[in-house]
Design an enzyme around this catalytic site. Structure first.
Site, PDB file in Angstrom:
ATOM      1  N   GLU A 221      45.467  34.490  48.197  1.00  0.00           N
ATOM      2  CA  GLU A 221      46.237  35.955  47.616  1.00  0.00           C
ATOM      3  C   GLU A 221      46.409  36.973  48.127  1.00  0.00           C
ATOM      4  O   GLU A 221      47.324  38.074  48.220  1.00  0.00           O
ATOM      5  CB  GLU A 221      45.226  35.982  46.542  1.00  0.00           C
ATOM      6  CG  GLU A 221      45.996  34.895  45.160  1.00  0.00           C
ATOM      7  CD  GLU A 221      45.207  34.585  44.048  1.00  0.00           C
ATOM      8  OE1 GLU A 221      43.917  34.395  44.353  1.00  0.00           O
ATOM      9  OE2 GLU A 221      45.562  34.596  43.314  1.00  0.00           O
TER      10      GLU A 221
ATOM     11  N   ASN B   9      42.712  45.526  44.515  1.00  0.00           N
ATOM     12  CA  ASN B   9      42.406  44.086  42.751  1.00  0.00           C
ATOM     13  C   ASN B   9      41.440  44.905  42.108  1.00  0.00           C
ATOM     14  O   ASN B   9      40.794  44.994  42.059  1.00  0.00           O
ATOM     15  CB  ASN B   9      41.939  42.936  43.482  1.00  0.00           C
ATOM     16  CG  ASN B   9      42.275  41.727  42.190  1.00  0.00           C
ATOM     17  OD1 ASN B   9      42.706  42.560  40.807  1.00  0.00           O
ATOM     18  ND2 ASN B   9      41.388  40.928  42.767  1.00  0.00           N
TER      19      ASN B   9
ATOM     20  N   HIS C 171      49.042  34.070  38.475  1.00  0.00           N
ATOM     21  CA  HIS C 171      47.976  32.763  39.619  1.00  0.00           C
ATOM     22  C   HIS C 171      49.283  32.403  40.137  1.00  0.00           C
ATOM     23  O   HIS C 171      49.287  31.663  41.472  1.00  0.00           O
ATOM     24  CB  HIS C 171      47.562  31.480  39.267  1.00  0.00           C
ATOM     25  CG  HIS C 171      46.180  31.612  38.829  1.00  0.00           C
ATOM     26  ND1 HIS C 171      45.674  31.014  37.318  1.00  0.00           N
ATOM     27  CD2 HIS C 171      45.097  32.500  38.699  1.00  0.00           C
ATOM     28  CE1 HIS C 171      44.278  30.243  37.266  1.00  0.00           C
ATOM     29  NE2 HIS C 171      44.262  31.792  38.416  1.00  0.00           N
TER      30      HIS C 171
ATOM     31  N   ARG D 155      46.984  44.188  43.175  1.00  0.00           N
ATOM     32  CA  ARG D 155      47.181  42.843  42.191  1.00  0.00           C
ATOM     33  C   ARG D 155      47.783  43.277  41.024  1.00  0.00           C
ATOM     34  O   ARG D 155      47.040  43.923  41.016  1.00  0.00           O
ATOM     35  CB  ARG D 155      46.367  41.865  42.183  1.00  0.00           C
ATOM     36  CG  ARG D 155      46.627  40.577  41.656  1.00  0.00           C
ATOM     37  CD  ARG D 155      45.097  39.989  41.169  1.00  0.00           C
ATOM     38  NE  ARG D 155      45.200  39.275  40.639  1.00  0.00           N
ATOM     39  CZ  ARG D 155      44.660  38.233  39.497  1.00  0.00           C
ATOM     40  NH1 ARG D 155      43.315  39.129  39.357  1.00  0.00           N
ATOM     41  NH2 ARG D 155      44.712  37.755  38.521  1.00  0.00           N
TER      42      ARG D 155
ATOM     43  N   ARG E 181      37.183  29.323  29.257  1.00  0.00           N
ATOM     44  CA  ARG E 181      38.336  29.300  28.620  1.00  0.00           C
ATOM     45  C   ARG E 181      38.890  28.337  28.113  1.00  0.00           C
ATOM     46  O   ARG E 181      38.556  26.758  28.719  1.00  0.00           O
ATOM     47  CB  ARG E 181      39.349  30.085  28.966  1.00  0.00           C
ATOM     48  CG  ARG E 181      39.230  31.538  30.086  1.00  0.00           C
ATOM     49  CD  ARG E 181      40.434  31.523  30.179  1.00  0.00           C
ATOM     50  NE  ARG E 181      40.005  32.592  31.558  1.00  0.00           N
ATOM     51  CZ  ARG E 181      40.723  33.059  32.495  1.00  0.00           C
ATOM     52  NH1 ARG E 181      42.467  32.917  32.394  1.00  0.00           N
ATOM     53  NH2 ARG E 181      40.206  33.717  33.669  1.00  0.00           N
TER      54      ARG E 181
END
Ligand code: ADP
Length: 400
Positions: free
Chosen positions: A388, A7, A184, A94, A245
């Protein structure tokens, strides 16, 4: 089969080597500050083997140097877990943005690389960095080791137009690909399939709402195995408040503040992505552990941050129940979803009308797979730790 998962960010690289014989993790870790000066003591390289963790600092001028370091760690250094890098059968990456071109994971070809490059305007911080990681791998391992791209957006590609279109001039969609993509996806897919398995049912017979709550957070409605809506949108900024965020706000707030403070688009983007959310409301931190501690100490803004967050998540759950005309299971996952007991409790407290009842003892557990609703609850509520990397490995194995 041994699969390496990568990743890659613009100055970081996370790696994990799995033995797919038993899906065990042989080694995992990360390298930060790629291409930056290391002044000593920054311990930018992390290696974890079993319960042991090793850290050191090393200046690595680019992603090729970083990937060579991964090779050294895994197959040459004192904590090596394989005898030769050639034992690695494939590499899974990813990739954040696959646009509407990639509804599934793919074996990387030149055409795929070109597509991911072309999609970079939709994920300027991510896609170019992922490609740097891919190219570094290619340079070090050569073309004979297959590489696979697993897209964050793929699982959401089943959304119907009514869910992914925005009511702005239609040509923005046609010319600039402005639409909801969702992110996601690998995590939402992993936990929705896992909860179905846990319930002993086929995912095609279930309506599931998955809440991935981490530094970045999103909720998805998985109707009979297919995503029909999700809270993140064109970018991972949309949805509800996250660590730093804002989530969705009235778009007029953006133009109003830009005019008021004479801000450029980049400055406003930075405010919404990095200076908002739980961090801004609490005035304390973006880290939920700090918010939990401050809430326990009675800090009003920490309490407000948690209240806003849980309220917004509950509203998404409510709207996805409407979207699917029902729900059989609700799943919490990722850092906050797996660990933040008060957040889960607060969200579930809004769902009484559904006949959801929380098992408080079960909800007291952290970081483990557990059903947190009572046996007589009309809807199953579960915590499923996401994985993941394992999901990327499985996709990679399936393709190679
Ligand atoms: P990312 O989106 O970066 O992958 P994670 O899924 O690791 O994020 O989640 C990070 C969030 O999880 C942070 O807000 C962190 O505070 C929170 N978290 C981790 N452990 C706990 C805990 N024990 N209690 C409350 N929150 C936790």
């Amino acid at each position: 089969m041994k699969i390496l998962v990568i990743n890659c960010g613009s100055s970081s690289l996370k790696y994990q080597l799995l033995d797919m014989k038993d899906e065990s993790v042989l080694c995992k870790g990360s390298i930060e500050r790629i291409g930056l000066k290391i002044n000593g003591g920054e311990e930018n390289v992390i290696v974890k083997v079993g319960d042991d963790k090793f850290t050191y600092d090393k200046e690595l001028k680019d992603h090729v140097a970083a990937f060579n370091e991964v090779k050294y760690i895994l197959s040459e250094g004192e904590h090596k877990v394989i005898d030769s890098f050639s034992e690695i059968d494939a590499i899974g990456h990813r990739i954040v943005q696959g646009g509407d071109r990639y509804t599934k994971s793919v074996l990387v070809t030149e055409k795929v690389v070109k597509d991911v490059e072309e999609l970079a305007p939709l994920a300027p911080l991510h896609n170019p960095a992922h490609l740097m990681g891919y190219r570094a791998c290619l340079e070090v391992v050569g073309p004979d080791v297959p590489q696979v791209f697993v897209f964050d957006t793929s699982f959401h590609s089943t959304m119907p137009p009514k869910a992914y279109m925005y009511a702005v001039p239609y040509e923005y969609y046609e010319k600039y690909a402005v639409r909801r993509y969702g992110f996601h996806g690998t995590s939402h897919k992993f936990v929705s399939h896992r909860v179905a398995e846990k319930m002993g049912k086929n995912i095609k017979d279930l309506k599931i709402i998955t809440c991935h709550l981490g530094n970045g957070s999103s909720v998805a409605a998985v109707d009979h195995g297919k995503v029909v809506d999700t809270s993140m949108g064109f970018t991972p900024l949309d949805g509800f408040m996250m660590g730093t965020r804002s989530g969705g706000v009235d778009p007029s707030v953006v133009t109003f503040i830009m005019k008021k403070l004479n801000l450029t688009p980049d400055e406003m983007d930075n405010i919404l992505n990095k200076q908002s959310g739980v961090n801004a409301i609490s005035g304390i931190s973006s880290d939920d552990r700090d918010i939990c501690a401050a809430q326990n100490a009675g800090n009003e803004r920490a309490i407000l941050a948690h209240e806003m967050q849980a309220y917004e998540i509950a509203k998404y759950i409510g709207s996805y129940i409407a979207a699917m005309n029902g729900v059989d299971a609700i799943v919490f996952t990722a850092g906050i979803g797996e660990n933040a007991i008060p957040v889960r409790e607060k969200v579930v407290s809004y769902l009484g009308y559904l006949g959801v009842t929380l098992d408080k003892d079960a909800n007291g557990h952290r970081g483990e797979e557990i059903v947190i609703s009572t046996p007589d609850s009309k809807v199953k509520v579960a915590v499923i730790p996401t994985n993941e990397e394992l999901a990327i490995c499985r996709e990679t194995v399936a393709l190679v």
